[in-house]
Design an enzyme around this catalytic site. Structure first.
Site, PDB file in Angstrom:
ATOM      1  N   ASN A 151       0.846  -1.200   0.000  1.00 21.69           N
ATOM      2  CA  ASN A 151       0.000   0.000   0.000  1.00 21.69           C
ATOM      3  C   ASN A 151       0.879   1.248   0.000  1.00 21.69           C
ATOM      4  O   ASN A 151       2.102   1.153  -0.011  1.00 21.69           O
ATOM      5  CB  ASN A 151      -0.959  -0.030   1.193  1.00 21.69           C
ATOM      6  CG  ASN A 151      -0.201  -0.117   2.493  1.00 21.69           C
ATOM      7  OD1 ASN A 151       0.515   0.810   2.865  1.00 21.69           O
ATOM      8  ND2 ASN A 151      -0.335  -1.237   3.180  1.00 21.69           N
ATOM      9  N   LYS A 186       7.582 -18.171 -10.707  1.00 26.10           N
ATOM     10  CA  LYS A 186       7.031 -16.945 -11.290  1.00 26.10           C
ATOM     11  C   LYS A 186       5.789 -17.296 -12.119  1.00 26.10           C
ATOM     12  O   LYS A 186       5.840 -18.229 -12.928  1.00 26.10           O
ATOM     13  CB  LYS A 186       8.097 -16.295 -12.177  1.00 26.10           C
ATOM     14  CG  LYS A 186       7.672 -14.977 -12.749  1.00 26.10           C
ATOM     15  CD  LYS A 186       8.724 -14.400 -13.660  1.00 26.10           C
ATOM     16  CE  LYS A 186       8.108 -13.275 -14.465  1.00 26.10           C
ATOM     17  NZ  LYS A 186       8.867 -12.971 -15.665  1.00 26.10           N
ATOM     18  N   PHE A 222      -4.355   3.813  14.710  1.00 30.34           N
ATOM     19  CA  PHE A 222      -4.638   4.823  13.697  1.00 30.34           C
ATOM     20  C   PHE A 222      -5.846   4.343  12.904  1.00 30.34           C
ATOM     21  O   PHE A 222      -6.097   3.142  12.825  1.00 30.34           O
ATOM     22  CB  PHE A 222      -3.434   4.997  12.749  1.00 30.34           C
ATOM     23  CG  PHE A 222      -2.477   6.053  13.214  1.00 30.34           C
ATOM     24  CD1 PHE A 222      -1.708   5.845  14.351  1.00 30.34           C
ATOM     25  CD2 PHE A 222      -2.348   7.261  12.527  1.00 30.34           C
ATOM     26  CE1 PHE A 222      -0.827   6.812  14.802  1.00 30.34           C
ATOM     27  CE2 PHE A 222      -1.472   8.234  12.963  1.00 30.34           C
ATOM     28  CZ  PHE A 222      -0.710   8.012  14.102  1.00 30.34           C
ATOM     29  N   LYS A 238     -11.234  -2.884  18.864  1.00 29.63           N
ATOM     30  CA  LYS A 238      -9.841  -3.292  19.114  1.00 29.63           C
ATOM     31  C   LYS A 238      -9.389  -2.950  20.542  1.00 29.63           C
ATOM     32  O   LYS A 238      -8.213  -3.024  20.848  1.00 29.63           O
ATOM     33  CB  LYS A 238      -8.928  -2.649  18.072  1.00 29.63           C
ATOM     34  CG  LYS A 238      -9.357  -2.952  16.624  1.00 29.63           C
ATOM     35  CD  LYS A 238      -8.291  -2.647  15.604  1.00 29.63           C
ATOM     36  CE  LYS A 238      -8.852  -2.758  14.189  1.00 29.63           C
ATOM     37  NZ  LYS A 238      -7.830  -2.872  13.162  1.00 29.63           N
ATOM     38  N   LYS A 257     -13.655   1.421  15.763  1.00 32.20           N
ATOM     39  CA  LYS A 257     -12.376   0.711  15.909  1.00 32.20           C
ATOM     40  C   LYS A 257     -11.861   0.768  17.348  1.00 32.20           C
ATOM     41  O   LYS A 257     -11.209  -0.164  17.811  1.00 32.20           O
ATOM     42  CB  LYS A 257     -11.330   1.285  14.933  1.00 32.20           C
ATOM     43  CG  LYS A 257     -11.605   0.870  13.496  1.00 32.20           C
ATOM     44  CD  LYS A 257     -10.638   1.465  12.479  1.00 32.20           C
ATOM     45  CE  LYS A 257     -11.128   1.141  11.063  1.00 32.20           C
ATOM     46  NZ  LYS A 257     -10.410   1.851  10.010  1.00 32.20           N
ATOM     47  N   ASP A 291      -4.503  -6.330   5.276  1.00 30.49           N
ATOM     48  CA  ASP A 291      -5.541  -7.143   5.924  1.00 30.49           C
ATOM     49  C   ASP A 291      -5.664  -8.516   5.271  1.00 30.49           C
ATOM     50  O   ASP A 291      -6.241  -9.428   5.845  1.00 30.49           O
ATOM     51  CB  ASP A 291      -6.896  -6.439   5.803  1.00 30.49           C
ATOM     52  CG  ASP A 291      -6.983  -5.249   6.747  1.00 30.49           C
ATOM     53  OD1 ASP A 291      -6.640  -5.410   7.919  1.00 30.49           O
ATOM     54  OD2 ASP A 291      -7.381  -4.159   6.296  1.00 30.49           O
TER      55      ASP A 291
END
Ligand code: CTP
Length: 399
Positions: free
Chosen positions: A212, A291, A325, A343, A339, A281
Site C-alpha cells: 500500500n 514466477k 490509527f 480493538k 475501531k 488485511d
C-alpha cells in the site's frame, strides 16, 4: 546565567574548515551563543581569528591552556552546549569518538557532553567509503549520535564522489531542529514505547507482491518524538525508504506475520504502544513458488484474511496504553469510534486519506484524536512531527 541557547561547534582539520564560518554566522544571526573548539589540524587551514570574530567568543584550541577570565574548560563547555556540532568532521575525530579516545580539547568535550552530538563529515570519497570509517559511523549512529550525510561532487583533492561537507544551510537547519528538540520536556523517561510504521507486503510469487501507499513517515516521527522525550523506543518497521533513526531500536519486517511476531515479542515489556503501520488485511491464498507466467485469459488471485495485529493487542491488553490509527475515506469519526471499541483501544488517531495534501506520503497530516472516554480533539493541518508531539501530549493527558 546565560539563557541563550548554545551550540558548540567542533571544527576538525580539512579543506572544508572555512565553511564552518558560514554555519557560525547563520547561527549567530539566530541569536544563538556559539562556542568553537578547533583541533590543532583545523588551525592549519584557517586561523582561529575569523572564528573568534564571528562567534564573538574565544576559540578554544588547547586543552592545557590556562582557563581565561571567561572560564572555558572542556567540562564547562560540555555542560553549556545544548547541541554539539562537529563540522567538518574528519575520519580522525569520528574514529576517536567511536573508540572512546579523548586526547584533545574536542574529543574530551564530546565525551563529557550530554547534549545531542551531530557530525557533518567531510573527507575524500575513498576515506569516507572506507569500511572502518563506515563501521565507526554506524557504531556512533547506534549510540544515538547523528550524522548529516556529505554531498557528492568534485572534491578538493580532484576526486569525484561522496565526501563534500553538506550545505551550511542544511547543517544549520538540522542544528535548529535539534535545538528545538533539546528543550522538550523529558516526560517519557523510563517508559518503553513500541511503535509500528510503514506498510506490510504480501508476496504473490518470487517477483511480485502487493502493498500500500504508506511511507512510514508518521511512525518514524512518533518514534523520534518519543526518543527525544526520553523514552526507550522500539520501532517495528515495514519496508520504507527512510533512514533508521538514531537512538532507536529498529526491527525491520516485511509481512503481516513478521510484524505481528515482532510486536508481540515486545508487547509485555511496553508501556505505550502505537500502531501507525498500514498493515495488509489480506494475504494471497496460494503463493506460487514459481514466477506466474502470463496467459491469454484473466488472472484471478484469491486473498485470505490475515492477522488484525491491533485487535490481538487489544484482546491481550494488560497495563499498556494502546493507540491505533484509522485511515478512513468516509465517516471518519464514526468509523474510528467503532475501531476503538472493536480493538479495545485507549486512543485512536483518525485521518481522512482522501485529502491529497495530508495523509499518505505527505509531510503533513490533519487528524482527529479520539479517546475511549469520548473526548475528540480536532487538530489543524500540521507537519507530522508536530502531530506526533500532540499525540504524546494527549496520551500523557497534557491536553
Ligand atoms: N491494523 C492492524 N492489523 C491489520 C489492520 C490494521 O494492526 N490487519 C491496525 C493499524 O495499524 C491501525 C488500525 O489497525 O492502527 C486501523 O487500521 P485501518 O487500516 O484503518 O483499519 P482496519 O482495521 O483495517 O479496518 P477497515 O479495513 O475496516 O478500515
Amino acid at each position: 546565567m546565560d539563557t541563550k541557547k548554545c551550540v558548540c561547534i567542533g571544527v576538525s582539520g580539512g579543506i572544508a574548515v572555512y565553511k564552518a564560518l558560514d554555519i557560525i554566522s547563520a547561527l549567530r544571526k539566530k541569536d544563538i551563543d556559539v562556542r568553537v573548539i578547533m583541533t590543532e589540524a583545523a588551525t592549519k587551514f584557517v586561523t582561529p581569528l575569523p572564528f573568534q570574530s564571528l562567534s564573538q567568543n574565544m576559540v578554544v584550541t588547547d586543552m592545557f591552556a590556562e582557563p581565561k577570565a571567561f572560564e572555558i574548560q572542556h567540562i564547562s563547555l560540555a555542560k553549556r552546549a545544548d547541541v554539539f556540532l562537529v563540522a567538518p568532521a574528519t575520519a580522525n575525530i569520528i574514529g576517536k569518538v567511536a573508540n572512546g579516545i579523548a586526547d584533545d580539547m574536542l574529543s574530551t568535550t564530546i565525551m563529557a557532553t550530554k547534549a545531542k552530538v551531530i557530525f557533518a563529515p567531510a573527507m575524500n570519497t575513498n576515506m569516507y567509503e572506507n569500511k572502518i570509517v563506515q563501521e565507526n559511523i554506524q557504531k556512533l549512529k547506534n549510540l544515538g549520535y547523528e550524522f548529516i550525510e556529505p554531498d557528492s561532487g568534485l572534491l578538493a583533492c580532484g576526486d569525484e564522489g561522496k565526501g563534500k561537507l553538506a550545505k551550511p544551510s542544511e547543517i544549520v537547519e538540522k542544528v535548529m531542529e535539534a535545538l528545538n528538540n533539546s528543550s522538550l520536556e523529558k516526560d517519557l523517561i523510563g517508559k518503553n514505547v513500541l511503535i509500528s510504521a510503514g506498510p506490510t507486503n504480501s508476496s504473490i510469487d518470487p517477483v511480485r507482491f502487493i502493498t500500500n501507499r504508506s511511507t512510514g513517515k508518521m511512525g518514524y516521527f512518533l518514534a523520534e518524538e518519543a526518543r527525544d522525550r526520553g523514552a526507550n523506543v522500539t520501532l517495528v518497521s515495514g519496508p520504507t525508504n527512510l533512514n533508521p533513526p538514531s537512538g532507536i531500536k529498529v526491527i525491520n519486517v516485511v509481512t503481516n506475520e513478521e510484524m505481528k511476531n515482532a510486536i508481540l515479542d515486545n508487547y509485555d515489556n511496553s508501556d505505550i504502544v502505537i500502531k501507525s503501520a498500514a498493515v495488509a488485511d489480506y494475504k494471497i491464498k496460494n503463493y506460487s513458488n514459481k514466477k506466474i507466467k502470463k496467459d491469454d485469459g484473466e488472472l484471478v488471485l484469491t486473498f485470505v484474511r490475515d492477522n488484525d495485529i491491533l485487535k490481538i493487542l487489544g484482546d491481550n491488553k494488560k497495563h499498556q496504553i494502546l493507540v491505533g490509527f484509522a485511515a478512513e475515506s468516509n465517516d471518519v469519526v464514526e468509523n474510528a469510534k467503532k475501531k476503538i471499541v472493536k480493538k479495545n483501544l485507549d486512543f485512536i488517531v483518525a485521518n481522512d486519506i482522501t485529502s491529497s495534501d495530508t495523509g499518505f506520503a505527505s509531510d503533513d497530516n490533519k487528524v482527529i484524536i479520539l479517546s475511549k472516554d469520548g473526548k475528540e480533539i480536532y487538530l489543524d493541518k500540521m507537519n507530522k512531527r508536530k502531530v506526533a508531539s500532540k499525540i504524546f501530549d494527549t496520551i500523557l493527558r497534557k491536553r
